[in-house]
Design an enzyme around this catalytic site. Structure first.
Site, PDB file in Angstrom:
ATOM      1  N   GLY A   1       5.707 116.864  44.223  1.00  0.00           N
ATOM      2  CA  GLY A   1       4.627 116.519  43.312  1.00  0.00           C
ATOM      3  C   GLY A   1       4.452 117.535  42.212  1.00  0.00           C
ATOM      4  O   GLY A   1       5.269 117.648  41.297  1.00  0.00           O
ATOM      5  N   ARG A   2       3.375 118.320  42.297  1.00  0.00           N
ATOM      6  CA  ARG A   2       3.020 119.226  41.197  1.00  0.00           C
ATOM      7  C   ARG A   2       4.115 120.201  40.817  1.00  0.00           C
ATOM      8  O   ARG A   2       4.263 120.561  39.647  1.00  0.00           O
ATOM      9  CB  ARG A   2       1.742 119.988  41.566  1.00  0.00           C
TER      10      ARG A   2
ATOM     11  N   GLY B   1       3.618 116.521  49.841  1.00  0.00           N
ATOM     12  CA  GLY B   1       2.452 117.387  49.958  1.00  0.00           C
ATOM     13  C   GLY B   1       2.796 118.828  50.259  1.00  0.00           C
ATOM     14  O   GLY B   1       3.333 119.133  51.328  1.00  0.00           O
ATOM     15  N   GLY B   2       2.502 119.728  49.311  1.00  0.00           N
ATOM     16  CA  GLY B   2       2.645 121.154  49.553  1.00  0.00           C
ATOM     17  C   GLY B   2       4.065 121.663  49.619  1.00  0.00           C
ATOM     18  O   GLY B   2       4.314 122.745  50.158  1.00  0.00           O
TER      19      GLY B   2
ATOM     20  N   HIS C   1       1.747 111.346  52.075  1.00  0.00           N
ATOM     21  CA  HIS C   1       1.131 112.592  51.616  1.00  0.00           C
ATOM     22  C   HIS C   1       0.388 113.162  52.821  1.00  0.00           C
ATOM     23  O   HIS C   1      -0.559 112.560  53.315  1.00  0.00           O
ATOM     24  CB  HIS C   1       0.167 112.313  50.473  1.00  0.00           C
TER      25      HIS C   1
ATOM     26  N   GLN D   1       5.202 101.980  40.979  1.00  0.00           N
ATOM     27  CA  GLN D   1       4.114 102.042  41.936  1.00  0.00           C
ATOM     28  C   GLN D   1       2.965 101.155  41.461  1.00  0.00           C
ATOM     29  O   GLN D   1       2.486 101.291  40.331  1.00  0.00           O
ATOM     30  CB  GLN D   1       3.595 103.456  42.146  1.00  0.00           C
TER      31      GLN D   1
ATOM     32  N   MET E   1       2.704 110.454  39.551  1.00  0.00           N
ATOM     33  CA  MET E   1       1.561 111.303  39.197  1.00  0.00           C
ATOM     34  C   MET E   1       0.938 110.812  37.900  1.00  0.00           C
ATOM     35  O   MET E   1       1.609 110.761  36.861  1.00  0.00           O
ATOM     36  CB  MET E   1       2.007 112.767  39.061  1.00  0.00           C
ATOM     37  N   MET E   2      -0.340 110.447  37.978  1.00  0.00           N
ATOM     38  CA  MET E   2      -1.044 109.953  36.805  1.00  0.00           C
ATOM     39  C   MET E   2      -1.042 111.017  35.710  1.00  0.00           C
ATOM     40  O   MET E   2      -1.264 112.196  35.968  1.00  0.00           O
ATOM     41  CB  MET E   2      -2.489 109.580  37.158  1.00  0.00           C
TER      42      MET E   2
ATOM     43  N   CYS F   1      -4.321 107.040  46.589  1.00  0.00           N
ATOM     44  CA  CYS F   1      -5.164 107.555  45.504  1.00  0.00           C
ATOM     45  C   CYS F   1      -6.642 107.476  45.894  1.00  0.00           C
ATOM     46  O   CYS F   1      -7.123 106.416  46.307  1.00  0.00           O
ATOM     47  CB  CYS F   1      -4.918 106.764  44.230  1.00  0.00           C
TER      48      CYS F   1
END
Length: 340
Positions: free
Chosen positions: A231-232, A210-211, A169, A69, A17-18, A99
């Site tokens: 991820g988040r 994802g999610g 993703h 990555q 994650m950037m 991305c």
């Protein structure tokens, strides 16, 4: 790199994650859960070749297993960057095909590569020449592509090139009309499409991204997938990573506090090396989400941690105040922790 089962239930990774998964974030995540597979932020092949390698590639042994990555679409540049990655002690190199930013569109890489499966295969094969395992992270497709043939074509190219893993993703990327932030949430999730890919490629590791935001969702996904990538949720609630390592209830709270205390000495070392406190504490902001004292802890780190000359005492002081708040909550905190 071995992507076999961890903790008895499949591979769990933290997504690249950037602006998040830098070396400080990765140290925190590794201390929370030693069995995770960690990824760097995306680094372009050109940056590896011509940029400040210590800043871009520097990491500690503690972070491993660690995947670099890479972003790019020139097989020659990617091959050279992968060779450099091997020299810098990485365990794997991953090609970014997901991305959707304007920058990657201008450079014909990232999610744009979903339209060019043959080039994806060339890039991965070139990266493999560096001697490290190679993997792919992609989307279901882009724009108006049919996700059935689009994903299969890229996956098949990756398998033919010798990729050790494919991380998907489970959303399309819309290169026109959506911002990178919107592309993380607006296109609908389609986990079933990734499950079908995993079933179709039984000899290839396929992981889902994802999610997926809680332990139940992770465990459910691992029932049908080889791995799950978070991820988040990993930076919003990093305590989840401790839970996935088998820490629950009171054990989770004690472990997270011990890890946070260990980051005080880590912060001192960073500061002695002319670093700053703010990047060290940034991934720690959500570590005690929803617990007594968490709001004051977060405010202290957010405000005082960014001040010029901020020292490790800011973190230790915030943790002292948090412990006092936890002690005052007494049986209520214990009951909530056991219930969790």
């Amino acid at each position: 790199m071995d992507t076999g089962p961890q903790d008895g239930g499949g591979t769990i990774a933290v997504a690249p994650m950037m602006d998040w998964t830098d070396r400080h974030c990765r140290v925190l995540h590794r201390r929370l859960n030693p069995s995770l597979v960690l990824f760097t932020e995306m680094v372009t092949a050109k940056a590896v070749l011509f940029g400040d390698r210590d800043r871009l590639l520097g990491h500690s042994e503690e972070e491993r297993p660690l995947v670099l990555q890479l972003g790019g679409s020139d097989p020659g540049e990617l091959a050279e960057a992968a060779q450099i990655a091997a020299e810098w002690g990485y365990d794997e190199v991953n090609l970014n095909c997901g991305c959707p930013s304007d920058r990657v569109q201008g450079g014909r890489f990232g999610a744009c590569l979903m339209r060019e499966p043959a080039l994806v295969g060339e890039c991965l094969a070139a990266m493999a020449e560096g001697g490290l395992p190679v993997s792919l992270k992609c989307r279901l497709g882009v724009d108006e592509q049919d996700v059935e043939p689009a994903l299969d074509a890229v996956a098949d190219a990756a398998v033919a090139a010798g990729a050790s893993a494919i991380w998907v993703h489970a959303r399309k990327a819309w290169l026109q009309g959506l911002s990178p932030a919107q592309n993380r949430t607006v296109p609908p999730l389609d986990h079933d499409r990734v499950v079908r890919l995993c079933a179709r490629l039984p000899s290839t590791f396929v992981g889902l991204n994802g999610g997926i935001g809680d332990e139940g969702a992770v465990r459910a996904a691992l029932a049908t997938m080889d791995g799950v990538m978070i991820g988040r949720a990993a930076y919003q609630r990093p305590g989840l990573l401790a839970e996935l390592g088998g820490r629950h209830g009171l054990a989770s709270g004690a472990h997270r506090l011990a890890v946070a205390r260990s980051m005080v000495d880590y912060a001192r070392a960073v500061l002695e090396d002319r670093g700053r406190l703010a990047p060290v504490v940034k991934p720690m902001l959500g570590l005690f989400h929803g617990e007594p004292g968490a709001r004051a802890y977060r405010r202290t780190l957010s405000e005082d941690g960014h001040r010029a000359g901020a020292g490790a005492d800011v973190l230790s002081g915030a943790l002292d105040a948090l412990e006092i708040a936890r002690e005052r909550s007494g049986p209520d905190l214990e009951a909530r922790s056991v219930a969790a």
